[in-house]
Write a protein that holds these residues in place. Structure first.
Motif, PDB file in Angstrom:
ATOM      1  N   TYR A 317       0.807  -1.225   0.000  1.00 57.44           N
ATOM      2  CA  TYR A 317       0.000   0.000   0.000  1.00 57.44           C
ATOM      3  C   TYR A 317       0.840   1.275   0.000  1.00 57.44           C
ATOM      4  O   TYR A 317       0.291   2.374  -0.084  1.00 57.44           O
ATOM      5  CB  TYR A 317      -0.928   0.018   1.213  1.00 57.44           C
ATOM      6  N   ALA A 318       2.149   1.148   0.106  1.00 54.34           N
ATOM      7  CA  ALA A 318       3.014   2.336   0.154  1.00 54.34           C
ATOM      8  C   ALA A 318       2.819   3.193  -1.093  1.00 54.34           C
ATOM      9  O   ALA A 318       2.763   2.679  -2.210  1.00 54.34           O
ATOM     10  CB  ALA A 318       4.474   1.907   0.272  1.00 54.34           C
ATOM     11  N   THR A 319       2.704   4.505  -0.896  1.00 53.95           N
ATOM     12  CA  THR A 319       2.482   5.410  -2.033  1.00 53.95           C
ATOM     13  C   THR A 319       3.739   6.215  -2.385  1.00 53.95           C
ATOM     14  O   THR A 319       3.676   7.160  -3.160  1.00 53.95           O
ATOM     15  CB  THR A 319       1.322   6.382  -1.723  1.00 53.95           C
ATOM     16  N   SER A 320       4.857   5.856  -1.782  1.00 56.72           N
ATOM     17  CA  SER A 320       6.137   6.488  -2.145  1.00 56.72           C
ATOM     18  C   SER A 320       7.225   5.422  -2.133  1.00 56.72           C
ATOM     19  O   SER A 320       7.136   4.436  -1.394  1.00 56.72           O
ATOM     20  CB  SER A 320       6.499   7.613  -1.161  1.00 56.72           C
ATOM     21  N   THR A 321       8.235   5.611  -2.960  1.00 56.27           N
ATOM     22  CA  THR A 321       9.322   4.627  -3.029  1.00 56.27           C
ATOM     23  C   THR A 321      10.082   4.550  -1.711  1.00 56.27           C
ATOM     24  O   THR A 321      10.573   3.484  -1.338  1.00 56.27           O
ATOM     25  CB  THR A 321      10.298   5.000  -4.162  1.00 56.27           C
ATOM     26  N   ILE A 322      10.158   5.674  -0.993  1.00 56.06           N
ATOM     27  CA  ILE A 322      10.882   5.683   0.298  1.00 56.06           C
ATOM     28  C   ILE A 322      10.190   4.755   1.286  1.00 56.06           C
ATOM     29  O   ILE A 322      10.829   3.919   1.941  1.00 56.06           O
ATOM     30  CB  ILE A 322      10.956   7.117   0.864  1.00 56.06           C
ATOM     31  N   LYS A 323       8.837   4.902   1.406  1.00 59.35           N
ATOM     32  CA  LYS A 323       8.076   4.053   2.325  1.00 59.35           C
ATOM     33  C   LYS A 323       8.182   2.582   1.932  1.00 59.35           C
ATOM     34  O   LYS A 323       8.316   1.702   2.774  1.00 59.35           O
ATOM     35  CB  LYS A 323       6.607   4.489   2.334  1.00 59.35           C
ATOM     36  N   PHE A 324       8.119   2.328   0.632  1.00 63.84           N
ATOM     37  CA  PHE A 324       8.199   0.949   0.150  1.00 63.84           C
ATOM     38  C   PHE A 324       9.540   0.320   0.546  1.00 63.84           C
ATOM     39  O   PHE A 324       9.590  -0.784   1.079  1.00 63.84           O
ATOM     40  CB  PHE A 324       8.015   0.902  -1.369  1.00 63.84           C
ATOM     41  N   LYS A 325      10.624   1.044   0.295  1.00 62.48           N
ATOM     42  CA  LYS A 325      11.957   0.513   0.598  1.00 62.48           C
ATOM     43  C   LYS A 325      12.157   0.323   2.100  1.00 62.48           C
ATOM     44  O   LYS A 325      12.839  -0.616   2.531  1.00 62.48           O
ATOM     45  CB  LYS A 325      13.030   1.439   0.024  1.00 62.48           C
ATOM     46  N   GLU A 326      11.570   1.206   2.899  1.00 59.46           N
ATOM     47  CA  GLU A 326      11.657   1.057   4.353  1.00 59.46           C
ATOM     48  C   GLU A 326      10.995  -0.242   4.811  1.00 59.46           C
ATOM     49  O   GLU A 326      11.541  -0.967   5.654  1.00 59.46           O
ATOM     50  CB  GLU A 326      10.988   2.252   5.045  1.00 59.46           C
ATOM     51  N   ASN A 327       9.820  -0.533   4.251  1.00 58.79           N
ATOM     52  CA  ASN A 327       9.101  -1.767   4.622  1.00 58.79           C
ATOM     53  C   ASN A 327       9.840  -3.020   4.163  1.00 58.79           C
ATOM     54  O   ASN A 327       9.887  -4.023   4.879  1.00 58.79           O
ATOM     55  CB  ASN A 327       7.683  -1.753   4.033  1.00 58.79           C
ATOM     56  N   ILE A 328      10.429  -2.957   2.965  1.00 61.69           N
ATOM     57  CA  ILE A 328      11.203  -4.096   2.460  1.00 61.69           C
ATOM     58  C   ILE A 328      12.442  -4.319   3.337  1.00 61.69           C
ATOM     59  O   ILE A 328      12.828  -5.457   3.625  1.00 61.69           O
ATOM     60  CB  ILE A 328      11.605  -3.877   0.986  1.00 61.69           C
ATOM     61  N   ALA A 329      13.054  -3.211   3.780  1.00 69.67           N
ATOM     62  CA  ALA A 329      14.226  -3.313   4.664  1.00 69.67           C
ATOM     63  C   ALA A 329      13.851  -3.969   5.991  1.00 69.67           C
ATOM     64  O   ALA A 329      14.619  -4.771   6.546  1.00 69.67           O
ATOM     65  CB  ALA A 329      14.820  -1.926   4.899  1.00 69.67           C
TER      66      ALA A 329
END
Length: 579
Positions: A317-329
């Motif tokens: 559901y992340a709407t920014s690449t920063i949030k997405f990468k944080e969750n993957i990390a």
């Protein structure tokens, strides 16, 4: 017990009624019958227990089918102890006992049959006998599986006759005319999808459990209110790459016949390679996404960590690449193995931020919801499965067509709620206007750039869901624009009404179309033989696993001969190594 007492002179309509009554009495009163003579004009029986004097004789009255009891002698001295089974409790008797219950509840289980018979008669019958009785009962009520396949062509003709424009075709093997595939799409479904539904198609299958097995393949969509909308379904003898390629080819033909240009679609599936390949080949300009419910279930079963599931949904559901990468990390920190496992699914197939198409907020397929329609009918003949879907479609279309007439809003209720919430939030924002189309919206936490010309916001919600976000609403209100005019047409009341504008019409009863089929269709075309693949006889085995077993440590085997782990004494190689 009083209901099963007999008296001399008591009459019964015919010999069948008398036999049924005496069998019922023997079971209810817990004594075994030994039949001395039984034919169309007389019936003589006695108690099977050694030394018990009870016996009965009944005869047919002249010039009438009526049976009457001529003599009834002795009373039972046997103790009546047939609690652990009964010879008269045959499969046919059980079928008669459960028939009405089975009509009301197809999912009437053998264990429930055992319970009800024990409760009413106080006897215990084998599980296998109850299971066999259920199979025979279903066949008596709904017909045999063989008959279901034989009548398929006639039934497909009835669908096309009563619902003009519908597609209903059965495909067989040329050599021996055995069933291979069936494709059905009602005209009301095709019209509703092309004129009102979101351009999203969920595809998937469910295993049938009838005598000849098979798989139900289906394609569904979403209406303006987010409701399930069945588009097409089919049955195949075996689910494989070829059958999915065929199903999507038939779906493409059905859509192509009813529109000048098929819209650019987004497909949702469980990500199987055969599905991905079939979609890519038959709908080359479409987008394909992996169902998030399926993906989260898989990672949960593989790694059994709820935290991983939470992080996966956040990343999706992340709407920014920063949030997405944080969750993957974070997933990497919790389990590097899980992160590696997730890489087999490209992020462009499941994460909103990287998905090239538009899913309008739908990250999950609704195939499971459609499968619920036929869950109870999985064991029935193929025609019964189709009839269940047709009746459900007819009911749903009628209910929703009536429901939308009471709506006064321009949008469907779910979209209207979304706009209402956005307006409440927008009233607290400050709007700065750059030009005719571009705005900056300030809130206590952030600032966002909105372009009402391209229907976009830096928060990305407007682009992802097709409905103006709170920032967009603030910009539109400040420039005195109609918020509803900037919402995708798929969410309007008009689209919802158009989705269910066409009716799914009823199919005549089996007797009517069966007779009609016999007079209008050639025997060679009409008869379809069942597929070669069939369910093994007996009760299907089920593998059960307790939740506690998932967390229990595995047992380590130990050898009593060499004192080592990993093998037993019988497989120990210590002596062989010494030699």
């Amino acid at each position: 017990m009083e209901n099963h007492c007999f008296i001399v002179g008591q009459e019964f309509p015919d010999v069948k009624a008398f036999r049924s009554a005496i069998k019922e009495a023997a079971i209810a009163q817990h004594f075994e019958l030994r039949i001395v003579k039984s034919d169309l004009i007389r019936y003589i029986a006695k108690c099977a227990a050694e030394g018990c004097p009870w016996h009965i004789r009944a005869v047919k009255l002249p010039n009438a089918p009526t049976f009457t009891i001529r003599s009834l002698e002795g009373t039972h001295t046997c103790g009546k102890n047939a609690h652990n089974g009964h010879h008269q409790a045959s499969v046919d008797w059980i079928v008669n006992f459960i028939e009405e219950r089975l009509r009301d509840n197809i999912n009437y289980k053998p264990k429930d049959i055992l319970h009800d018979i024990y409760k009413q008669y106080g006897i215990t019958i084998p599980y296998k006998q109850a299971w066999r009785a259920k199979e025979r009962g279903l066949q008596a009520i709904y017909g045999s599986s063989e008959e279901g396949y034989c009548l398929l062509p006639a039934y497909c003709e009835q669908i096309k006759k009563t619902n003009p424009g519908s597609i209903a075709e059965v495909f067989t093997a040329a050599a021996d005319n055995r069933f291979q595939r069936l494709f059905v799409s009602f005209y009301a479904s095709i019209y509703g999808f092309l004129n009102g539904c979101l351009p999203i198609v969920s595809i998937g299958g469910i295993q049938l459990k009838s005598k000849y097995l098979g798989t139900l393949l289906s394609a569904t969509s979403f209406d303006a209110d987010g409701g399930l909308f069945p588009l097409a379904f089919g049955v195949v003898d075996v689910e494989n790459d070829e059958s999915w390629m065929w199903f999507l080819s038939e779906l493409h033909k059905a859509l192509e016949m009813n529109t000048e240009m098929i819209p650019r679609l987004t497909f949702l599936s469980n990500g199987q390679k055969c599905l991905m390949d079939a979609v890519k080949r038959k709908f080359p300009y479409s987008f394909h996404a992996v169902c998030m419910r399926h993906l989260s279930d898989c990672i949960g079963k593989e790694f059994k960590n709820p935290r991983l599931i939470q992080l996966l949904w956040k990343a999706a559901y992340a709407t920014s690449t920063i949030k997405f990468k944080e969750n993957i990390a974070e997933i990497e920190e919790v389990s590097s193995e899980a992160a590696n496992w997730l890489r087999q699914y490209p992020s462009s197939h499941w994460a909103l931020i990287y998905f090239e198409g538009t899913r309008y907020g739908h990250l999950c397929s609704n195939i499971d919801e459609f499968n619920q329609w036929i869950l109870e009918a999985q064991e029935l003949p193929i025609i019964q499965v189709i009839e269940r879907i047709q009746i459900k479609l007819m009911t749903v279309f009628e209910e929703r067509r009536a429901k939308c007439k009471s709506w006064f809003s321009m949008l469907a209720p779910s979209a209207e709620n979304h706009i209402t919430e956005a307006m409440n939030l927008a009233s607290k924002y400050q709007v700065l206007r750059s030009d005719e189309v571009e705005f900056e919206v300030l809130s206590t936490e952030r600032s966002d750039i909105i372009n009402i010309g391209t229907h976009s916001c830096s928060c990305r919600d407007w682009q992802l869901y097709g409905i103006p976000c709170s920032h967009a609403v603030a910009a539109l209100v400040s420039s005195k624009k109609d918020v509803y005019a900037f919402t995708e047409r798929y969410f309007t009341q008009a689209s919802y009404c158009e989705t269910y504008a066409e009716e799914v019409r009823p199919i005549p009863g089996k007797i009517e179309w069966k007779k009609e089929g016999e007079t209008t269709m050639d025997d060679e075309i009409r008869i379809v033989r069942p597929p070669k693949v069939r369910r093994l006889p007996g009760r299907p085995e089920k593998k059960r696993m307790c939740i506690e077993d998932l967390h229990r440590e595995k047992h380590t085997v130990h050898c009593s001969r060499c004192n080592q782990t990993g093998h037993y004494k019988s497989t120990c190689k210590a002596d062989a190594l010494r030699e």
